[in-house]
Scaffold this motif. Structure first.
Motif, mmCIF file in Angstrom:
data_model
loop_
_atom_site.group_PDB
_atom_site.id
_atom_site.type_symbol
_atom_site.label_atom_id
_atom_site.label_comp_id
_atom_site.label_asym_id
_atom_site.label_seq_id
_atom_site.Cartn_x
_atom_site.Cartn_y
_atom_site.Cartn_z
ATOM 1 N N THR A 184 -57.088 81.264 -95.693
ATOM 2 C CA THR A 184 -55.873 81.767 -95.820
ATOM 3 C C THR A 184 -56.084 83.389 -95.463
ATOM 4 O OG1 THR A 184 -54.177 82.581 -97.371
ATOM 5 C CG2 THR A 184 -56.258 82.663 -98.173
ATOM 6 N N VAL A 185 -54.752 83.973 -94.697
ATOM 7 C CA VAL A 185 -54.984 85.128 -93.854
ATOM 8 C C VAL A 185 -53.615 85.770 -94.033
ATOM 9 C CG1 VAL A 185 -54.653 83.795 -91.666
ATOM 10 C CG2 VAL A 185 -55.904 86.399 -91.513
ATOM 11 N N GLY A 186 -53.612 86.845 -93.507
ATOM 12 C CA GLY A 186 -52.398 87.716 -93.124
ATOM 13 C C GLY A 186 -51.412 88.532 -94.077
ATOM 14 N N GLU A 187 -51.942 88.232 -95.410
ATOM 15 C CA GLU A 187 -51.015 89.034 -96.412
ATOM 16 C C GLU A 187 -51.864 88.365 -97.624
ATOM 17 O OE1 GLU A 187 -47.035 87.363 -97.060
ATOM 18 O OE2 GLU A 187 -47.621 85.320 -96.387
ATOM 19 N N PRO A 188 -51.553 89.123 -99.066
ATOM 20 C CA PRO A 188 -52.221 88.812 -100.091
ATOM 21 C C PRO A 188 -51.865 87.475 -100.550
ATOM 22 C CG PRO A 188 -51.412 91.169 -100.291
ATOM 23 C CD PRO A 188 -51.007 90.538 -99.144
ATOM 24 N N ILE A 189 -52.468 86.511 -100.993
ATOM 25 C CA ILE A 189 -52.138 85.222 -101.655
ATOM 26 C C ILE A 189 -52.011 85.357 -103.105
ATOM 27 C CG2 ILE A 189 -54.492 84.296 -101.566
ATOM 28 C CD1 ILE A 189 -53.159 81.548 -101.062
ATOM 29 N N ASN A 190 -50.773 85.129 -103.760
ATOM 30 C CA ASN A 190 -50.557 85.078 -105.056
ATOM 31 C C ASN A 190 -51.335 83.818 -105.755
ATOM 32 O OD1 ASN A 190 -48.455 83.824 -103.687
ATOM 33 N ND2 ASN A 190 -47.959 82.998 -105.530
ATOM 34 N N PRO A 191 -51.767 84.307 -106.967
ATOM 35 C CA PRO A 191 -52.564 83.101 -107.781
ATOM 36 C C PRO A 191 -51.803 81.623 -107.885
ATOM 37 C CG PRO A 191 -52.694 84.926 -108.909
ATOM 38 C CD PRO A 191 -51.616 85.326 -108.035
ATOM 39 N N GLU A 192 -50.477 81.580 -107.893
ATOM 40 C CA GLU A 192 -49.817 80.399 -107.702
ATOM 41 C C GLU A 192 -49.949 79.643 -106.439
ATOM 42 O OE1 GLU A 192 -48.944 82.959 -111.352
ATOM 43 O OE2 GLU A 192 -48.542 83.336 -109.085
ATOM 44 N N LEU A 222 -44.268 92.740 -106.707
ATOM 45 C CA LEU A 222 -42.868 92.101 -107.229
ATOM 46 C C LEU A 222 -42.804 90.742 -106.811
ATOM 47 C CD1 LEU A 222 -40.907 95.171 -106.463
ATOM 48 C CD2 LEU A 222 -40.953 94.249 -108.371
ATOM 49 N N GLU A 223 -43.226 90.437 -105.667
ATOM 50 C CA GLU A 223 -43.076 89.032 -104.884
ATOM 51 C C GLU A 223 -44.028 88.170 -105.583
ATOM 52 O OE1 GLU A 223 -41.770 90.931 -100.603
ATOM 53 O OE2 GLU A 223 -43.556 89.932 -100.660
ATOM 54 N N HIS A 278 -42.947 82.700 -111.685
ATOM 55 C CA HIS A 278 -41.847 81.787 -112.202
ATOM 56 C C HIS A 278 -41.957 80.261 -111.564
ATOM 57 C CE1 HIS A 278 -38.003 80.324 -113.638
ATOM 58 N NE2 HIS A 278 -37.754 81.160 -114.636
ATOM 59 N N PRO A 279 -41.869 79.489 -112.586
ATOM 60 C CA PRO A 279 -41.707 77.816 -112.096
ATOM 61 C C PRO A 279 -40.907 77.480 -111.256
ATOM 62 C CG PRO A 279 -41.268 77.974 -114.471
ATOM 63 C CD PRO A 279 -41.495 79.376 -113.973
ATOM 64 N N HIS A 290 -37.847 87.635 -116.435
ATOM 65 C CA HIS A 290 -39.075 87.445 -115.931
ATOM 66 C C HIS A 290 -39.922 88.553 -115.328
ATOM 67 C CE1 HIS A 290 -42.618 84.846 -114.777
ATOM 68 N NE2 HIS A 290 -42.432 85.476 -113.591
ATOM 69 N N ILE A 291 -39.133 89.306 -114.700
ATOM 70 C CA ILE A 291 -39.593 90.310 -114.004
ATOM 71 C C ILE A 291 -39.929 91.590 -115.054
ATOM 72 C CG2 ILE A 291 -39.323 92.281 -112.186
ATOM 73 C CD1 ILE A 291 -40.158 89.388 -110.983
ATOM 74 N N ARG A 292 -39.007 91.778 -115.777
ATOM 75 C CA ARG A 292 -39.353 92.864 -116.944
ATOM 76 C C ARG A 292 -40.400 92.501 -117.661
ATOM 77 N NH1 ARG A 292 -34.640 95.827 -118.386
ATOM 78 N NH2 ARG A 292 -35.349 95.991 -120.759
ATOM 79 N N LYS A 293 -40.694 91.205 -118.088
ATOM 80 C CA LYS A 293 -41.574 90.866 -118.935
ATOM 81 C C LYS A 293 -42.950 90.965 -118.129
ATOM 82 C CE LYS A 293 -39.128 87.938 -122.230
ATOM 83 N NZ LYS A 293 -38.967 86.545 -122.407
ATOM 84 N N THR A 294 -42.863 90.524 -116.901
ATOM 85 C CA THR A 294 -44.191 90.607 -115.959
ATOM 86 C C THR A 294 -44.725 91.908 -115.593
ATOM 87 O OG1 THR A 294 -43.410 88.326 -115.439
ATOM 88 C CG2 THR A 294 -45.421 89.439 -113.974
#
Length: 346
Positions: free
Chosen positions: A64-72, A224-225, A231-232, A274-278
């Motif tokens: 993977t390359v180009g930007e951070p990869i989120n855990p999900e 943020l992204e 979120h599922p 979800h964003i408020r909690k995360t």
């Protein structure tokens, strides 16, 4: 030179069907597959069924390359495409670096963590520092810097050596809190945010200039992204800042939902919570727009400036690198529909 075969194709990764990549993997026995997180999230939106139609057992390494990869996205990639057996070689580098700098070494693999690029490669001396150029504590965001020259690095900028020094080598000055392997000491500024955990793993957090300042709080768009995608219901998200007379900037998000989920006011409210909690109440989005595609370059990078132009009603500017113009028109319709629903003027 090394007896390798590289496969190239023409067109989009999801045409004529969303399994085009997986069909190529099966047909040609691809062993190493390297792509960007934004493409992985696009395939997450389509669901697992397209990958499961094909035999992907030839794969042995995923990149993977180009930007951070989120855990999900990392976990989906690892389990669905790699069958839980293929290591993910998450590579951080820049055009300026001339090659990989922070990445798992496939021949001497360290334990992997979903979303982390692990450690600098041998000979690369990296650190995460604060505004004063001093190392930050574990789990604190800071600036990613390199503390020594390396083979393959850029040597100057064409006909502008002064700018080369100012942009890359002048933001931070050497200090006693940093360990330099080569003399004289110098600090290369990458322009990226990162953090390290207690075990020293590096976690990339996007460009330092991709930041939204809300009521004095600096929040990275990548953070943020990633929170949205956790979120599922969410496959992909793009976040921008909108001028706000009180807070300085407010947060606006464009969201692509996974297959099986439909846009609704209830889901929009759920995502806000979800964003408020995360992240925290300060990160609560002012607006969330549901779309089926995002404006991206042909290399798969989200063109956030175009979304900013859509929200502000300003001119788009240069769109020569835009892959799909229809994504802009869809974003415009989504903004207009929500404004009408809220009784706002265009």
């Amino acid at each position: 030179l090394h007896g390798l075969t590289q496969i190239m194709y023409d067109g989009a990764p999801d045409y004529p069907a969303p399994d085009r990549w997986w069909e190529l993997v099966e047909k040609y026995g691809v062993t190493i597959f390297y792509t960007a997180p934004t493409a992985i999230r696009m395939h997450m939106k389509f669901g697992e069924k397209w990958a499961k139609k094909h035999d992907l057992s030839s794969l042995r390494i995923l990149g993977t390359v180009g930007e951070p990869i989120n855990p999900e996205a990392w976990r989906w990639y690892h389990e669905v495409i790699g069958g839980g057996r293929c290591p993910i070689i998450d590579t951080w580098w820049q055009t300026e670096t001339g090659g990989f700098m922070i990445s798992p070494a496939a021949i001497d693999l360290v334990p992997l963590k979903a979303g982390s690029a692990t450690f600098p490669l041998p000979g690369v001396h990296a650190e995460v520092v604060d505004e004063d150029g001093k190392p930050v504590k574990p789990f604190e965001r800071g600036y990613l810097v390199l503390l020594a020259p390396w083979p393959g690095m850029l040597m100057t900028l064409w006909r502008d050596p002064e700018r080369y020094r100012d942009v890359y080598w002048s933001k931070f000055q050497p200090n006693e809190s940093l360990e330099f392997k080569i003399k004289p000491p110098a600090i290369y500024y990458t322009g990226d945010y990162a953090m390290k955990d207690k075990e020293g793993y590096f976690w990339l957090m996007g460009r330092a200039d991709d930041v939204i300042k809300v009521a004095g709080h600096r929040i990275g768009t990548a953070e943020l992204e990633s929170a949205f995608v956790s979120h599922p219901a969410v496959a992909e998200a793009a976040v921008i800042g909108k001028p706000d007379p009180i807070k300085g900037e407010s947060i606006v998000a464009f969201v692509i939902l996974k297959s099986g989920y439909e846009p609704s006011d209830e889901l929009r409210d759920e995502l806000r919570m979800h964003i408020r909690k995360t992240i925290g109440p300060v990160a609560t989005p002012e607006a969330i727009f549901f779309v089926s595609s995002l404006p991206k370059t042909r290399s798969g990078k989200i063109m956030r400036r175009l979304l900013k132009a859509v929200v502000s009603g300003s001119k788009l500017g240069d769109v020569t690198t835009l892959e799909d113009a229809s994504s802009i028109e869809e974003a415009k319709r989504a903004v207009e529909m929500l404004r009408k629903a809220m009784g706002e003027k265009s």
